[in-house]
Design an enzyme around this catalytic site. Structure first.
Site, PDB file in Angstrom:
ATOM      1  N   LYS A 130     -23.966 -32.507  -3.475  1.00 58.03           N
ATOM      2  CA  LYS A 130     -24.024 -33.172  -4.785  1.00 58.03           C
ATOM      3  C   LYS A 130     -24.085 -34.692  -4.722  1.00 58.03           C
ATOM      4  O   LYS A 130     -24.254 -35.357  -5.738  1.00 58.03           O
ATOM      5  CB  LYS A 130     -22.810 -32.754  -5.612  1.00 58.03           C
ATOM      6  CG  LYS A 130     -21.499 -33.308  -5.105  1.00 58.03           C
ATOM      7  CD  LYS A 130     -20.396 -32.982  -6.095  1.00 58.03           C
ATOM      8  CE  LYS A 130     -19.076 -33.534  -5.629  1.00 58.03           C
ATOM      9  NZ  LYS A 130     -18.000 -33.320  -6.569  1.00 58.03           N
ATOM     10  N   GLY A 172      -3.957 -41.490   3.540  1.00 55.56           N
ATOM     11  CA  GLY A 172      -4.420 -40.181   3.997  1.00 55.56           C
ATOM     12  C   GLY A 172      -5.461 -39.601   3.066  1.00 55.56           C
ATOM     13  O   GLY A 172      -5.877 -40.246   2.092  1.00 55.56           O
ATOM     14  N   HIS A 228     -19.143 -46.893  40.738  1.00 56.54           N
ATOM     15  CA  HIS A 228     -18.530 -48.218  40.808  1.00 56.54           C
ATOM     16  C   HIS A 228     -19.571 -49.284  40.500  1.00 56.54           C
ATOM     17  O   HIS A 228     -20.694 -49.170  40.982  1.00 56.54           O
ATOM     18  CB  HIS A 228     -17.966 -48.440  42.210  1.00 56.54           C
ATOM     19  CG  HIS A 228     -17.397 -49.810  42.405  1.00 56.54           C
ATOM     20  ND1 HIS A 228     -16.170 -50.174  41.870  1.00 56.54           N
ATOM     21  CD2 HIS A 228     -17.901 -50.910  43.027  1.00 56.54           C
ATOM     22  CE1 HIS A 228     -15.947 -51.453  42.187  1.00 56.54           C
ATOM     23  NE2 HIS A 228     -16.976 -51.911  42.885  1.00 56.54           N
TER      24      HIS A 228
HETATM   25  P1  FAD Z   1     -17.223 -34.262   4.052  1.00 52.13           P
HETATM   26  O1  FAD Z   1     -17.826 -35.143   5.041  1.00 52.13           O
HETATM   27  O2  FAD Z   1     -16.236 -34.828   3.105  1.00 52.13           O
HETATM   28  O3  FAD Z   1     -18.443 -33.618   3.240  1.00 52.13           O
HETATM   29  C1  FAD Z   1     -18.254 -32.796   2.157  1.00 52.13           C
HETATM   30  C2  FAD Z   1     -19.457 -32.920   1.240  1.00 52.13           C
HETATM   31  O4  FAD Z   1     -19.397 -31.890   0.283  1.00 52.13           O
HETATM   32  C3  FAD Z   1     -19.490 -34.227   0.468  1.00 52.13           C
HETATM   33  O5  FAD Z   1     -20.677 -34.942   0.748  1.00 52.13           O
HETATM   34  C4  FAD Z   1     -19.407 -33.804  -0.988  1.00 52.13           C
HETATM   35  O6  FAD Z   1     -20.234 -34.579  -1.827  1.00 52.13           O
HETATM   36  C5  FAD Z   1     -19.906 -32.379  -0.931  1.00 52.13           C
HETATM   37  N1  FAD Z   1     -19.388 -31.545  -2.017  1.00 52.13           N
HETATM   38  C6  FAD Z   1     -18.107 -31.398  -2.417  1.00 52.13           C
HETATM   39  N2  FAD Z   1     -18.017 -30.510  -3.426  1.00 52.13           N
HETATM   40  C7  FAD Z   1     -19.284 -30.093  -3.682  1.00 52.13           C
HETATM   41  C8  FAD Z   1     -19.836 -29.196  -4.608  1.00 52.13           C
HETATM   42  N3  FAD Z   1     -19.079 -28.520  -5.493  1.00 52.13           N
HETATM   43  N4  FAD Z   1     -21.180 -29.011  -4.596  1.00 52.13           N
HETATM   44  C9  FAD Z   1     -21.980 -29.670  -3.720  1.00 52.13           C
HETATM   45  N5  FAD Z   1     -21.490 -30.541  -2.807  1.00 52.13           N
HETATM   46  C10 FAD Z   1     -20.163 -30.742  -2.797  1.00 52.13           C
HETATM   47  N6  FAD Z   1     -13.881 -38.890  11.415  1.00 52.13           N
HETATM   48  C11 FAD Z   1     -14.204 -39.002  12.719  1.00 52.13           C
HETATM   49  O7  FAD Z   1     -14.281 -37.984  13.407  1.00 52.13           O
HETATM   50  N7  FAD Z   1     -14.458 -40.219  13.283  1.00 52.13           N
HETATM   51  C12 FAD Z   1     -14.379 -41.372  12.580  1.00 52.13           C
HETATM   52  O8  FAD Z   1     -14.613 -42.452  13.118  1.00 52.13           O
HETATM   53  C13 FAD Z   1     -14.033 -41.294  11.212  1.00 52.13           C
HETATM   54  N8  FAD Z   1     -13.943 -42.410  10.459  1.00 52.13           N
HETATM   55  C14 FAD Z   1     -13.665 -42.302   9.131  1.00 52.13           C
HETATM   56  C15 FAD Z   1     -13.577 -43.467   8.379  1.00 52.13           C
HETATM   57  C16 FAD Z   1     -13.305 -43.398   7.037  1.00 52.13           C
HETATM   58  C17 FAD Z   1     -13.246 -44.663   6.229  1.00 52.13           C
HETATM   59  C18 FAD Z   1     -13.112 -42.122   6.417  1.00 52.13           C
HETATM   60  C19 FAD Z   1     -12.840 -42.019   4.963  1.00 52.13           C
HETATM   61  C20 FAD Z   1     -13.173 -40.967   7.170  1.00 52.13           C
HETATM   62  C21 FAD Z   1     -13.439 -41.044   8.527  1.00 52.13           C
HETATM   63  N9  FAD Z   1     -13.502 -39.892   9.320  1.00 52.13           N
HETATM   64  C22 FAD Z   1     -13.791 -40.012  10.656  1.00 52.13           C
HETATM   65  C23 FAD Z   1     -13.261 -38.545   8.770  1.00 52.13           C
HETATM   66  C24 FAD Z   1     -14.569 -37.813   8.513  1.00 52.13           C
HETATM   67  O9  FAD Z   1     -15.349 -38.559   7.621  1.00 52.13           O
HETATM   68  C25 FAD Z   1     -14.307 -36.423   7.953  1.00 52.13           C
HETATM   69  O10 FAD Z   1     -13.414 -35.730   8.789  1.00 52.13           O
HETATM   70  C26 FAD Z   1     -15.584 -35.614   7.840  1.00 52.13           C
HETATM   71  O11 FAD Z   1     -16.508 -36.252   7.005  1.00 52.13           O
HETATM   72  C27 FAD Z   1     -15.291 -34.199   7.318  1.00 52.13           C
HETATM   73  O12 FAD Z   1     -16.477 -33.479   7.200  1.00 52.13           O
HETATM   74  P2  FAD Z   1     -16.632 -32.309   6.143  1.00 52.13           P
HETATM   75  O13 FAD Z   1     -18.005 -31.783   6.342  1.00 52.13           O
HETATM   76  O14 FAD Z   1     -15.498 -31.382   6.236  1.00 52.13           O
HETATM   77  O15 FAD Z   1     -16.502 -32.999   4.712  1.00 52.13           O
END
Ligand code: FAD
Length: 473
Positions: free
Chosen positions: A37, A279, A452
């Protein structure tokens, strides 16, 4: 509603968990759709997380180095060195858009049907998609569903975020001006990375943390202390063991009231930006999970079994929205495993060896257990440590803060944990992850030839020091 053809797998969410699951499913020959989305793929990680934060960290590091660390290298900088914040942001935006478009390309290449819209459950096999650019909703039928809807910043009760002066990490990644004074609630990875960015740009940064150490749960105590010392030397201030009692914006100023947890002493901090980084919490808003009665625990996580199945076995959940570390690579591993369960009936993620990295300078990286955890569990261990000060490459690079620490089982020498603070720790940790995945002993690593002069030799020597003695220290 218009009804789309039935898919073998429909993935909800296009972040690291979701997009990787979708590509893998298509590669395994399953007819796959992914609903996202946001308007762009890549989720939190690519759009407002890992990638933009690393773009800012890398370029502010170069800037800081040009300002403070050229003299002993024979580099003479003439004239004034300044930061153009708009261009720094542009460089970040370019990385983000190149990578998110790259995923779109991968979807096309692998024939994943991409729906730009918001997904919500109609029933256990039907998902309604409301297109982001308006238009009529449609319903997609699915044999299997993977929920990968990710997470959002946890709000601080009573503090109102405006993403301008009181910001989450999302606002902090796109500030319009460099704050003179920035206060940050939370001394975890995100807080410390953003603290590094703005401190390098000249902000006076203060971290307020309830706990008495930084870095969060996975970071080894000794490493956390060392990291705090180095960050303090870089100019970041720490108010540990302090709780925030309130924060309000007054014009361009944000007033934060804090209280020392032990002494009860109250203090007011002022600043032009307050970052709330306490968090993240699982995100299921708008998904209409009620329609199919999914179990959600008290922390908002969708409840699953070992094979990522909800109470409806064809609906699986991966990434931040369920249990475990909120990390992109953990979400990706789960995305692949969940698809393999669907296709083959088995999948694999080794939760004992998920690395953590903090991209400050020096970086901090770890995998496996900390000394504190081993002590608590009464596991006898050997410890080998090697400082980068004794590593030829680190010395030559004039970048020698930190150490590698390896913990292995006292009896079997099997590696139980690796903790690194130092240059490139985030790259180097993969060797520890691989070693642990293969059940290596520290001697296995020490007897493996390392090139190295490389920083990795510090890894080899720490392994040597675990069961014997290091050569160069
Ligand atoms: P997300 O990446 O949150 O993706 C979920 C997606 O689902 C979103 O794009 C959302 O729009 C979509 N969505 C939600 N509900 C719906 C719906 N009903 N319909 C359609 N789409 C929907 N992790 C690392 O490993 N290394 C890092 O260096 C790191 N740095 C970070 C820095 C910051 C500032 C932040 C905030 C996070 C960081 N993270 C890092 C954490 C990492 O971003 C998350 O762990 C990761 O993005 C999780 O992936 P995910 O696919 O579970 O969810």
């Amino acid at each position: 509603y218009a009804t789309e053809g039935e898919h073998d797998v429909v993935v909800i969410g296009g972040g690291p968990g979701g997009y990787v699951a979708a590509i893998k499913a298509a590669q395994l020959g399953l007819k796959t759709a992914c609903i996202e989305k946001r308007g762009t793929l890549g989720g939190t990680c690519l759009n407002v997380g890992c990638i933009p934060s690393k773009a800012l960290l890398n370029n502010t590091h170069i800037y800081h180095q040009i300002l403070h660390d050229t003299k002993d290298r024979g580099i003479e900088v003439q004239g004034e060195v300044t930061m153009n914040l708009a261009k720094l942001q542009k460089a970040k935006d370019n990385s983000v858009s190149a990578l998110t478009k790259g995923i779109e390309g991968l979807f096309k290449k692998n024939k994943v049907d991409y729906f730009k819209g918001t997904a919500s459950f109609v029933d256990e096999h039907s998902i309604q998609v409301q297109p982001v650019d308006g238009g009529e909703a449609s319903v997609i039928k699915a044999k299997n569903i993977i929920i990968a809807t990710g997470s959002e910043p946890t709000p601080f009760p009573g503090i109102e975020v405006d993403e301008e002066r009181i910001v989450t990490s999302t606002g902090a990644l796109s500030l319009k001006e460099i704050p003179k004074k920035m206060n940050i609630i939370g001394g975890g990875i995100i807080g410390l990375e953003m603290a590094s960015v703005y401190s390098r740009l000249g902000s006076e940064v203060t971290i307020i943390e309830f706990m008495t150490s930084i870095g969060g749960a996975g970071m080894d105590g000794e490493v956390a202390k060392q990291s705090q010392k180095i960050l303090a030397k870089q100019g970041i201030k720490f108010k540990l063991g302090n709780k925030v009692t309130s924060a309000v914006r007054e014009g361009d100023n944000v007033k934060v009231e804090i209280e020392d947890v032990k002494s009860g002493k109250a203090e007011t901090l002022e600043g032009d930006v307050l970052l709330v980084a306490i968090g993240r919490r699982p995100y299921t808003k708008g998904l209409n999970t009620e329609a199919i009665g999914l179990d959600i625990d008290e922390r908002g996580r969708v409840v699953i079994d070992q094979e990522y199945r909800t109470k409806h076995p064809h609906i699986r959940v991966v990434g931040d929205v369920t249990f475990g570390a909120m990390l992109a690579h953990k979400a990706e591993e789960e995305g692949i495993a969940a698809v393999e369960y669907i296709k083959n009936g088995h999948g694999h993620v080794n939760y004992g060896v998920i690395p953590g990295v903090m991209y400050t300078h020096p970086e901090v990286a770890w995998v496996g257990q900390t000394e504190e955890q081993l002590k608590k569990e009464g596991i006898a261990y050997s410890l080998g440590k090697f400082p980068f000060l004794a590593n030829s490459r680190a010395k030559t690079n004039q970048d020698s803060e930190g150490f590698v620490k390896i913990l292995s089982d006292k009896e079997t020498d099997r590696i139980l944990g690796v903790h690194i603070i130092g240059p490139n720790a985030g790259e180097m940790i993969s060797e520890g992850v691989l070693a642990m995945e293969y059940g290596a002993s520290s001697e296995d690593v020490a007897r493996t030839c390392h090139a190295h002069p490389t920083l990795s030799e510090a890894f080899k020597e720490a392994a040597m020091a675990t069961y014997d003695k290091a050569i160069h220290f």
